[in-house]
Design a protein around this motif. Structure first.
Motif, mmCIF file in Angstrom:
data_model
loop_
_atom_site.group_PDB
_atom_site.id
_atom_site.type_symbol
_atom_site.label_atom_id
_atom_site.label_comp_id
_atom_site.label_asym_id
_atom_site.label_seq_id
_atom_site.Cartn_x
_atom_site.Cartn_y
_atom_site.Cartn_z
ATOM 1 N N MET A 193 35.271 30.902 46.033
ATOM 2 C CA MET A 193 33.906 29.623 45.868
ATOM 3 C C MET A 193 34.435 28.569 46.334
ATOM 4 O O MET A 193 33.601 27.494 46.901
ATOM 5 C CB MET A 193 33.379 29.803 44.540
ATOM 6 C CG MET A 193 31.945 29.129 44.474
ATOM 7 S SD MET A 193 31.407 28.694 42.851
ATOM 8 C CE MET A 193 31.707 30.155 42.064
ATOM 9 N N CYS A 243 19.458 30.651 44.606
ATOM 10 C CA CYS A 243 19.211 29.605 43.695
ATOM 11 C C CYS A 243 18.282 28.621 44.233
ATOM 12 O O CYS A 243 19.014 27.315 45.072
ATOM 13 C CB CYS A 243 20.469 29.156 43.409
ATOM 14 S SG CYS A 243 21.798 30.255 42.646
ATOM 15 N N LEU A 293 25.922 24.590 43.449
ATOM 16 C CA LEU A 293 26.447 25.823 42.950
ATOM 17 C C LEU A 293 27.804 25.481 42.296
ATOM 18 O O LEU A 293 28.188 26.052 41.294
ATOM 19 C CB LEU A 293 26.478 26.928 44.126
ATOM 20 C CG LEU A 293 26.904 28.250 43.553
ATOM 21 C CD1 LEU A 293 25.733 28.876 42.777
ATOM 22 C CD2 LEU A 293 26.925 29.211 44.599
ATOM 23 N N MET A 321 29.034 25.764 38.651
ATOM 24 C CA MET A 321 29.922 26.993 38.043
ATOM 25 C C MET A 321 31.145 26.501 37.373
ATOM 26 O O MET A 321 31.663 26.827 36.459
ATOM 27 C CB MET A 321 30.493 27.827 39.305
ATOM 28 C CG MET A 321 31.198 29.047 38.843
ATOM 29 S SD MET A 321 29.877 30.264 38.155
ATOM 30 C CE MET A 321 30.344 30.094 36.410
ATOM 31 N N GLU A 344 29.779 36.497 36.469
ATOM 32 C CA GLU A 344 29.099 35.045 37.064
ATOM 33 C C GLU A 344 29.958 34.426 37.947
ATOM 34 O O GLU A 344 29.129 34.372 39.171
ATOM 35 C CB GLU A 344 28.876 34.217 35.726
ATOM 36 C CG GLU A 344 28.045 32.895 36.221
ATOM 37 C CD GLU A 344 27.243 32.168 35.176
ATOM 38 O OE1 GLU A 344 26.597 31.254 35.337
ATOM 39 O OE2 GLU A 344 27.690 32.210 34.022
ATOM 40 N N THR A 345 31.096 34.168 37.884
ATOM 41 C CA THR A 345 32.052 33.814 39.061
ATOM 42 C C THR A 345 31.897 34.613 40.065
ATOM 43 O O THR A 345 31.747 34.166 41.300
ATOM 44 C CB THR A 345 33.308 33.540 38.220
ATOM 45 O OG1 THR A 345 33.452 32.887 37.160
ATOM 46 C CG2 THR A 345 34.249 32.864 39.337
ATOM 47 N N HIS A 351 28.435 34.260 42.086
ATOM 48 C CA HIS A 351 28.247 32.844 42.695
ATOM 49 C C HIS A 351 29.255 32.691 43.771
ATOM 50 O O HIS A 351 28.917 32.056 44.672
ATOM 51 C CB HIS A 351 28.207 31.791 41.711
ATOM 52 C CG HIS A 351 27.165 31.658 40.629
ATOM 53 N ND1 HIS A 351 25.898 31.913 41.211
ATOM 54 C CD2 HIS A 351 26.940 31.431 39.448
ATOM 55 C CE1 HIS A 351 24.823 31.761 40.286
ATOM 56 N NE2 HIS A 351 25.585 31.248 39.124
ATOM 57 N N ASP A 374 27.274 34.264 46.308
ATOM 58 C CA ASP A 374 26.432 33.545 46.728
ATOM 59 C C ASP A 374 27.109 32.337 47.820
ATOM 60 O O ASP A 374 26.171 31.827 48.767
ATOM 61 C CB ASP A 374 25.654 32.554 45.709
ATOM 62 C CG ASP A 374 24.944 33.388 44.831
ATOM 63 O OD1 ASP A 374 24.245 34.568 45.307
ATOM 64 O OD2 ASP A 374 24.805 33.199 43.524
#
Length: 218
Positions: free
Chosen positions: A1, A17, A25, A29, A104-105, A108, A111
């Motif tokens: 990310m 999102c 984002l 995070m 979650e990491t 995202h 994403d």
């Protein structure tokens, strides 16, 4: 990310999102890692002044990396069964944070990479476990938070690329009325609102399958 953020464009919109770009984002995070870490270390919820925020000149990629590293170190050092705080309707022990933050990491990260390059991937085994977590943690959380009455029919998700990954949505004492098949990655992306329902091959009661796939997003 962090690499996606640095590669940019940092203002690329994040489809999953609405209203967020990659910068938002990454900020989210990085904050969540610190919020989770506070709970891991203190076994209570963080207050409004307990989480540091980056200054305007901060390197957000490094802020993300440092928070993730601290969280990973603290999770590695704590007994997985140690008491903690979290907002989810499951037991309040530390391993829940390890699993939740891994998923979650990863999602995202997907994403951010999709926003900046147009594509990304999820590890197959991690995605299969993400489906297990979705059923055991996200579905009860959605029902609790949104006041949703969950479908009464029972359906099964089969991951075509993981032999032992079979997941059941609905009352376990009821017969399975539909089977939804996809790769673990595609199944999780659908459940997490990142891919179309059409990515599932559905055998059996299509209406029952659609009812489960139509509950509010996580």
């Amino acid at each position: 990310m962090a690499s996606a953020y640095r590669r940019g464009p940092a203002d690329a919109p994040v489809a999953a999102c609405p209203g967020w770009d990659v910068t938002a984002l990454v900020e989210h995070m990085a904050y969540i890692h610190r919020w989770a870490d506070y709970a891991v270390r203190n076994a209570v919820a963080a207050g409004p002044d307990d989480i540091a925020h980056p200054g305007s000149a901060a390197d957000l990629a490094e802020w993300l990396r440092s928070g993730a590293a601290t969280l990973a170190d603290d999770l590695a050092a704590i007994d997985p069964a140690a008491p903690t705080w979290h907002p989810f309707p499951v037991e309040r022990v530390a391993w829940v944070w390890a699993r939740r933050q891994a998923h979650e990491t990863a999602m995202h990260r997907w994403d951010a990479e999709t926003a900046t390059t147009g594509s990304s991937t999820l590890d197959t085994r991690l995605a299969a476990d993400g489906i297990t977590e979705y059923i055991g943690l996200a579905v009860p959380r959605i029902a609790q938070r949104e006041g949703v009455v969950l479908p009464g029919a029972t359906v099964r998700i089969d991951c075509s690329d993981v032999d032992d990954a079979v997941h059941v949505l609905g009352p376990p004492d009821q017969p399975v009325v539909a089977t939804l098949r996809a790769t673990a990655e595609q199944a999780l992306l659908v459940l997490m609102g990142r891919a179309s329902h059409s990515n599932f091959e559905i055998e059996g009661d299509v209406e029952a399958a659609d009812a489960w796939l139509s509950i509010p997003g996580w």
